[in-house]
Design a protein around this motif. Structure first.
Motif, PDB file in Angstrom:
ATOM      1  N   GLN A 192      42.627  29.332  44.336  1.00 10.93           N
ATOM      2  CA  GLN A 192      41.480  29.740  45.140  1.00 10.93           C
ATOM      3  C   GLN A 192      41.682  29.335  46.605  1.00 10.93           C
ATOM      4  N   PRO A 193      41.070  30.051  47.529  1.00 20.66           N
ATOM      5  CA  PRO A 193      41.264  29.759  48.960  1.00 20.66           C
ATOM      6  C   PRO A 193      40.368  28.623  49.469  1.00 20.66           C
ATOM      7  N   TRP A 194      40.371  27.486  48.785  1.00 19.30           N
ATOM      8  CA  TRP A 194      39.632  26.310  49.238  1.00 19.30           C
ATOM      9  C   TRP A 194      40.307  25.052  48.693  1.00 19.30           C
ATOM     10  N   ASP A 195      39.844  23.925  49.157  1.00 13.84           N
ATOM     11  CA  ASP A 195      40.386  22.614  48.763  1.00 13.84           C
ATOM     12  C   ASP A 195      41.897  22.534  48.949  1.00 13.84           C
ATOM     13  N   TYR A 196      42.389  23.118  50.046  1.00 10.77           N
ATOM     14  CA  TYR A 196      43.810  23.003  50.373  1.00 10.77           C
ATOM     15  C   TYR A 196      44.157  21.542  50.633  1.00 10.77           C
ATOM     16  N   ASN A 197      45.301  21.133  50.158  1.00 11.09           N
ATOM     17  CA  ASN A 197      45.870  19.820  50.442  1.00 11.09           C
ATOM     18  C   ASN A 197      47.346  20.038  50.763  1.00 11.09           C
ATOM     19  N   VAL A 256      46.839  23.416  42.047  1.00  9.98           N
ATOM     20  CA  VAL A 256      48.155  23.953  41.695  1.00  9.98           C
ATOM     21  C   VAL A 256      48.988  24.059  42.967  1.00  9.98           C
ATOM     22  N   LEU A 257      50.295  23.972  42.775  1.00 11.53           N
ATOM     23  CA  LEU A 257      51.228  24.147  43.888  1.00 11.53           C
ATOM     24  C   LEU A 257      51.386  25.638  44.161  1.00 11.53           C
ATOM     25  N   THR A 258      51.169  26.040  45.410  1.00 15.10           N
ATOM     26  CA  THR A 258      51.252  27.469  45.739  1.00 15.10           C
ATOM     27  C   THR A 258      52.365  27.815  46.729  1.00 15.10           C
ATOM     28  N   TYR A 259      52.860  26.851  47.469  1.00 19.98           N
ATOM     29  CA  TYR A 259      53.951  27.086  48.406  1.00 19.98           C
ATOM     30  C   TYR A 259      54.700  25.785  48.657  1.00 19.98           C
ATOM     31  N   VAL A 260      55.954  25.913  49.047  1.00 22.37           N
ATOM     32  CA  VAL A 260      56.721  24.832  49.643  1.00 22.37           C
ATOM     33  C   VAL A 260      57.224  25.376  50.966  1.00 22.37           C
ATOM     34  N   TYR A 290      57.121  26.645  69.413  1.00 21.45           N
ATOM     35  CA  TYR A 290      56.928  27.837  68.597  1.00 21.45           C
ATOM     36  C   TYR A 290      57.761  27.795  67.319  1.00 21.45           C
ATOM     37  N   SER A 291      58.014  26.630  66.809  1.00 19.76           N
ATOM     38  CA  SER A 291      58.838  26.481  65.619  1.00 19.76           C
ATOM     39  C   SER A 291      58.249  27.270  64.459  1.00 19.76           C
ATOM     40  N   ALA A 292      59.075  28.080  63.845  1.00 20.82           N
ATOM     41  CA  ALA A 292      58.625  28.889  62.718  1.00 20.82           C
ATOM     42  C   ALA A 292      58.949  28.150  61.426  1.00 20.82           C
ATOM     43  N   ASN A 293      57.934  27.844  60.676  1.00 14.19           N
ATOM     44  CA  ASN A 293      58.136  27.225  59.371  1.00 14.19           C
ATOM     45  C   ASN A 293      58.504  28.307  58.373  1.00 14.19           C
ATOM     46  N   GLN A 294      59.408  27.972  57.480  1.00 19.40           N
ATOM     47  CA  GLN A 294      59.852  28.941  56.488  1.00 19.40           C
ATOM     48  C   GLN A 294      59.309  28.589  55.115  1.00 19.40           C
ATOM     49  N   VAL A 295      58.888  29.608  54.402  1.00 26.14           N
ATOM     50  CA  VAL A 295      58.468  29.406  53.018  1.00 26.14           C
ATOM     51  C   VAL A 295      59.739  29.295  52.180  1.00 26.14           C
ATOM     52  N   LEU A 296      59.916  28.146  51.541  1.00 21.72           N
ATOM     53  CA  LEU A 296      61.108  27.897  50.725  1.00 21.72           C
ATOM     54  C   LEU A 296      60.872  28.205  49.251  1.00 21.72           C
ATOM     55  N   TRP A 297      59.608  28.308  48.882  1.00 19.53           N
ATOM     56  CA  TRP A 297      59.254  28.670  47.506  1.00 19.53           C
ATOM     57  C   TRP A 297      57.848  29.241  47.501  1.00 19.53           C
ATOM     58  N   ASP A 298      57.684  30.315  46.750  1.00 18.13           N
ATOM     59  CA  ASP A 298      56.404  31.001  46.611  1.00 18.13           C
ATOM     60  C   ASP A 298      56.349  31.533  45.175  1.00 18.13           C
ATOM     61  N   PRO A 299      55.331  31.148  44.392  1.00 14.26           N
ATOM     62  CA  PRO A 299      55.294  31.582  42.992  1.00 14.26           C
ATOM     63  C   PRO A 299      54.916  33.044  42.794  1.00 14.26           C
ATOM     64  N   GLY A 300      54.505  33.702  43.844  1.00 14.81           N
ATOM     65  CA  GLY A 300      54.056  35.083  43.739  1.00 14.81           C
ATOM     66  C   GLY A 300      52.550  35.171  43.882  1.00 14.81           C
ATOM     67  N   GLU A 301      52.078  36.322  44.202  1.00 14.95           N
ATOM     68  CA  GLU A 301      50.653  36.565  44.456  1.00 14.95           C
ATOM     69  C   GLU A 301      49.783  36.142  43.283  1.00 14.95           C
ATOM     70  N   GLY A 302      48.774  35.342  43.578  1.00 16.36           N
ATOM     71  CA  GLY A 302      47.801  34.939  42.562  1.00 16.36           C
ATOM     72  C   GLY A 302      48.311  33.937  41.542  1.00 16.36           C
ATOM     73  N   LYS A 303      49.424  33.262  41.843  1.00 17.68           N
ATOM     74  CA  LYS A 303      49.988  32.302  40.903  1.00 17.68           C
ATOM     75  C   LYS A 303      50.104  30.928  41.544  1.00 17.68           C
ATOM     76  N   GLY A 304      50.182  29.931  40.705  1.00 16.31           N
ATOM     77  CA  GLY A 304      50.409  28.561  41.143  1.00 16.31           C
ATOM     78  C   GLY A 304      50.822  27.733  39.944  1.00 16.31           C
ATOM     79  N   TYR A 305      51.455  26.616  40.190  1.00 19.70           N
ATOM     80  CA  TYR A 305      51.926  25.746  39.116  1.00 19.70           C
ATOM     81  C   TYR A 305      51.225  24.400  39.172  1.00 19.70           C
TER      82      TYR A 305
END
Length: 159
Positions: free
Chosen positions: A81-86, A152-156, A32-47
């Motif tokens: 967009q909510p597709w083509d996640y990598n 775009v990068l959306t989370y780490v 049940y390891s909980a992964n932590q979001v270490l970086w989030d650009p904010g809603e609707g953003k990405g780099y």
């Protein structure tokens, strides 16, 4: 004994209630390891992660159990967009032994209609980008056309 376990048996599964090794609870630590979001650009953003982009992580890569995962999403109409996640896994070894060295991230959509690469520099506490991460369709020496601006990068995430 070095550990103990308790469980409930069912017709189609076994549910572990407790499992310890040397007093450490491995159920919550592994299953049940909980992964932590270490970086989030904010809603609707990405780099795109160009050379002008530096993201500061809320925890060091070396403090994670195994490393980090970069989450890339398709970018269209001015937003992720909510597709083509990598997902790109970066082991903590990289940040600890090769800090500031570049890492290539290969990206593709489901039918390889878009192929891209991102080149980022991973430090223990931050990630910086490279100018070619926002290029349109370009053909390299390999003959492969990459469209790096499709993602775009959306989370780490720490893992």
């Amino acid at each position: 004994p070095i550990g103990e376990a308790t469980w409930s048996e069912y017709k189609d599964r076994v549910d572990f209630k407790k499992a310890t090794i040397k007093g450490k609870d491995i159920i919550s630590d592994i299953v049940y390891s909980a992964n932590q979001v270490l970086w989030d650009p904010g809603e609707g953003k990405g780099y795109y992660m160009t050379a002008s982009h530096t993201i500061n992580l809320s925890q060091k890569v070396s403090e994670q159990k195994t490393g980090i995962v970069l989450v890339w999403q398709a970018y269209s109409d001015g937003a992720p967009q909510p597709w083509d996640y990598n997902f790109t896994f970066i082991p903590k070894w990289q940040a600890m032994t090769n800090s500031s060295r570049g890492v290539t991230c290969f990206l593709s959509n489901s039918h390889a209609g878009y192929i891209g690469t991102k080149y980022v520099y991973v430090f223990d506490n931050k990630i910086t980008g490279h100018n070619e991460n926002s290029t349109g369709a370009t053909k390299g020496n390999s003959g492969i056309t990459t469209t790096n601006k499709h993602w775009v990068l959306t989370y780490v995430i720490g893992v």
